[in-house]
Design a protein around this motif. Sequence first.
Motif, PDB file in Angstrom:
ATOM      1  N   GLN A 148       0.725  -0.947   0.152  1.00  0.00           N
ATOM      2  CA  GLN A 148      -0.236  -0.167   0.155  1.00  0.00           C
ATOM      3  C   GLN A 148       0.754   1.093  -0.070  1.00  0.00           C
ATOM      4  OE1 GLN A 148      -3.461   1.093   0.428  1.00  0.00           O
ATOM      5  NE2 GLN A 148      -4.001  -1.186  -0.324  1.00  0.00           N
ATOM      6  N   LEU A 149       2.046   1.360   0.557  1.00  0.00           N
ATOM      7  CA  LEU A 149       2.670   2.272   0.753  1.00  0.00           C
ATOM      8  C   LEU A 149       3.510   2.726   0.369  1.00  0.00           C
ATOM      9  CD1 LEU A 149       2.437   3.129   4.855  1.00  0.00           C
ATOM     10  CD2 LEU A 149       1.478   4.144   3.316  1.00  0.00           C
ATOM     11  N   PHE A 150       4.264   1.200  -1.115  1.00  0.00           N
ATOM     12  CA  PHE A 150       5.310   1.017  -1.429  1.00  0.00           C
ATOM     13  C   PHE A 150       6.841   0.964  -0.997  1.00  0.00           C
ATOM     14  CE2 PHE A 150       1.650   3.218  -3.691  1.00  0.00           C
ATOM     15  CZ  PHE A 150       1.464   2.209  -5.130  1.00  0.00           C
ATOM     16  N   VAL A 151       6.852   0.558  -0.176  1.00  0.00           N
ATOM     17  CA  VAL A 151       7.774   0.550   0.863  1.00  0.00           C
ATOM     18  C   VAL A 151       8.369  -1.167   1.227  1.00  0.00           C
ATOM     19  CG1 VAL A 151       7.874   2.970   2.204  1.00  0.00           C
ATOM     20  CG2 VAL A 151       7.130   1.037   2.796  1.00  0.00           C
ATOM     21  N   GLY A 152       9.303  -0.979   1.409  1.00  0.00           N
ATOM     22  CA  GLY A 152       9.961  -2.665   1.083  1.00  0.00           C
ATOM     23  C   GLY A 152       9.498  -2.790   2.966  1.00  0.00           C
ATOM     24  N   GLU A 153       9.101  -4.573   3.021  1.00  0.00           N
ATOM     25  CA  GLU A 153       8.494  -5.003   4.257  1.00  0.00           C
ATOM     26  C   GLU A 153       9.195  -4.682   5.392  1.00  0.00           C
ATOM     27  OE1 GLU A 153       6.575  -9.536   5.512  1.00  0.00           O
ATOM     28  OE2 GLU A 153       7.210  -8.697   3.539  1.00  0.00           O
ATOM     29  N   ALA A 154      10.320  -4.361   5.083  1.00  0.00           N
ATOM     30  CA  ALA A 154      11.637  -4.654   6.364  1.00  0.00           C
ATOM     31  C   ALA A 154      11.291  -2.904   7.095  1.00  0.00           C
ATOM     32  CB  ALA A 154      12.479  -4.494   5.884  1.00  0.00           C
ATOM     33  N   THR A 155      10.838  -2.178   6.094  1.00  0.00           N
ATOM     34  CA  THR A 155      11.311  -0.804   6.658  1.00  0.00           C
ATOM     35  C   THR A 155       9.495  -0.784   7.212  1.00  0.00           C
ATOM     36  OG1 THR A 155      12.161   0.465   4.457  1.00  0.00           O
ATOM     37  CG2 THR A 155      10.683   1.387   5.409  1.00  0.00           C
ATOM     38  N   VAL A 156       8.560  -1.289   6.902  1.00  0.00           N
ATOM     39  CA  VAL A 156       7.358  -1.470   7.710  1.00  0.00           C
ATOM     40  C   VAL A 156       6.959  -2.245   9.113  1.00  0.00           C
ATOM     41  CG1 VAL A 156       4.904  -2.709   7.640  1.00  0.00           C
ATOM     42  CG2 VAL A 156       5.756  -1.553   5.813  1.00  0.00           C
ATOM     43  N   LYS A 157       7.958  -3.111   9.041  1.00  0.00           N
ATOM     44  CA  LYS A 157       8.631  -4.017  10.236  1.00  0.00           C
ATOM     45  C   LYS A 157       8.595  -2.732  11.582  1.00  0.00           C
ATOM     46  CE  LYS A 157      10.668  -7.817  12.705  1.00  0.00           C
ATOM     47  NZ  LYS A 157      10.832  -8.910  11.862  1.00  0.00           N
ATOM     48  N   THR A 158       9.683  -1.982  10.893  1.00  0.00           N
ATOM     49  CA  THR A 158      10.854  -1.009  11.500  1.00  0.00           C
ATOM     50  C   THR A 158      10.405   0.150  12.233  1.00  0.00           C
ATOM     51  OG1 THR A 158      12.730  -1.370  10.358  1.00  0.00           O
ATOM     52  CG2 THR A 158      12.398   0.658  11.529  1.00  0.00           C
ATOM     53  N   HIS A 159       8.829   0.378  10.708  1.00  0.00           N
ATOM     54  CA  HIS A 159       7.407   1.214  10.943  1.00  0.00           C
ATOM     55  C   HIS A 159       7.175   0.413  12.815  1.00  0.00           C
ATOM     56  CE1 HIS A 159       8.673   4.611   8.904  1.00  0.00           C
ATOM     57  NE2 HIS A 159       8.563   4.269   7.802  1.00  0.00           N
ATOM     58  N   VAL A 160       6.247  -0.613  12.357  1.00  0.00           N
ATOM     59  CA  VAL A 160       5.778  -1.386  13.758  1.00  0.00           C
ATOM     60  C   VAL A 160       6.424  -1.174  14.932  1.00  0.00           C
ATOM     61  CG1 VAL A 160       4.664  -3.358  13.929  1.00  0.00           C
ATOM     62  CG2 VAL A 160       3.845  -2.358  11.632  1.00  0.00           C
ATOM     63  N   ASN A 161       8.009  -1.211  15.402  1.00  0.00           N
ATOM     64  CA  ASN A 161       8.266  -1.562  16.122  1.00  0.00           C
ATOM     65  C   ASN A 161       8.669  -0.521  17.086  1.00  0.00           C
ATOM     66  OD1 ASN A 161       8.588  -4.690  15.997  1.00  0.00           O
ATOM     67  ND2 ASN A 161      10.398  -4.402  15.418  1.00  0.00           N
ATOM     68  N   ARG A 162       9.008   0.650  15.879  1.00  0.00           N
ATOM     69  CA  ARG A 162       9.047   2.295  16.357  1.00  0.00           C
ATOM     70  C   ARG A 162       7.064   2.645  17.049  1.00  0.00           C
ATOM     71  NH1 ARG A 162      12.533   5.134  12.007  1.00  0.00           N
ATOM     72  NH2 ARG A 162      14.731   4.337  12.149  1.00  0.00           N
ATOM     73  N   ILE A 163       5.794   2.240  16.503  1.00  0.00           N
ATOM     74  CA  ILE A 163       4.757   2.166  17.164  1.00  0.00           C
ATOM     75  C   ILE A 163       5.067   1.694  17.718  1.00  0.00           C
ATOM     76  CG2 ILE A 163       2.641   1.933  16.752  1.00  0.00           C
ATOM     77  CD1 ILE A 163       2.953   2.066  13.712  1.00  0.00           C
ATOM     78  N   PHE A 164       4.921   0.242  18.250  1.00  0.00           N
ATOM     79  CA  PHE A 164       4.496  -0.568  19.402  1.00  0.00           C
ATOM     80  C   PHE A 164       5.766   0.238  20.737  1.00  0.00           C
ATOM     81  CE2 PHE A 164       4.248  -4.885  17.391  1.00  0.00           C
ATOM     82  CZ  PHE A 164       3.314  -4.512  16.980  1.00  0.00           C
ATOM     83  N   ALA A 165       7.049   1.093  20.625  1.00  0.00           N
ATOM     84  CA  ALA A 165       7.978   1.430  21.285  1.00  0.00           C
ATOM     85  C   ALA A 165       6.791   3.166  21.697  1.00  0.00           C
ATOM     86  CB  ALA A 165       9.371   1.598  21.193  1.00  0.00           C
ATOM     87  N   LYS A 166       6.388   3.665  20.611  1.00  0.00           N
ATOM     88  CA  LYS A 166       6.009   4.774  21.058  1.00  0.00           C
ATOM     89  C   LYS A 166       4.920   4.305  21.904  1.00  0.00           C
ATOM     90  CE  LYS A 166       8.103   8.436  17.851  1.00  0.00           C
ATOM     91  NZ  LYS A 166       7.895   8.440  16.629  1.00  0.00           N
ATOM     92  N   LEU A 167       4.120   3.704  21.870  1.00  0.00           N
ATOM     93  CA  LEU A 167       3.125   4.115  22.639  1.00  0.00           C
ATOM     94  C   LEU A 167       2.887   2.838  24.003  1.00  0.00           C
ATOM     95  CD1 LEU A 167       0.246   2.504  19.269  1.00  0.00           C
ATOM     96  CD2 LEU A 167       1.130   4.836  20.410  1.00  0.00           C
ATOM     97  N   GLY A 168       4.158   2.175  23.749  1.00  0.00           N
ATOM     98  CA  GLY A 168       4.234   0.984  25.165  1.00  0.00           C
ATOM     99  C   GLY A 168       3.021   0.033  25.169  1.00  0.00           C
TER     100      GLY A 168
END
Length: 219
Positions: free
Chosen positions: A175-195
């Motif tokens: 959907q975002l035209f990026v690599g799956e590894a990039t999405v995984k990085t974003h997901v991990n950062r979301i988890f960290a920021k939201l606790g």
Amino acid sequence: MIRVLVADDEALVRGGLRMILGVHPDIEVVADVADGAEAVRLAARLEPDVVLMDIHMPRVDGIAATERILAARTDVRIIMLTTFDLDEYVYRALRAGASGFLLKTTPPRDLAEALRTAARGDALLSPSITRRLIDHYTAAAPVAAGPGLTELTARETDVLRLMALGLSNREIAGQLFVGEATVKTHVNRIFAKLGVRDRVQAVVRAYQSGVARPGGVAS
């Protein structure tokens, strides 16, 4: 190898789960127990990757056992496996920190994949439960976004909204035209920021705050 602890007060169910999972070379049932107190004790001693947890058990029920296990170890994933398809149990289990909620009517072929999904850190809910969970949170007035959500970047917010629609990392990448590894990085950062620990908790936060809504995204 995914190490699994099974907790259910019915011996027949425990035996059936051992048989179903025993044919998968990447899954090992390290123990099975008949009550929540034993589940807590063995989860601490054996350090399984995933716990398959019944809700109604003697001495300590599955939801209380989930809370105790996660208070000691935040890296274990707990899937609630039950015959009860009731809202009360869904919300209590998720508040306790469960990573997934499956009914005992789940086809055997789907159970192993559910364990793999949980072990990867992804959330797992039966479709009917997901639908009711979304309805529950979107029926209420949105709560304040809170510091975690306000700290998300625009791209992280996009990823969270797509997660809330049930998309996998691969689908989000498309959907975002990026690599799956990039999405995984974003997901991990979301988890960290939201606790939060996993996708279920992140998605609940998204719907609670109005960042996401059924069938689309909030403006």
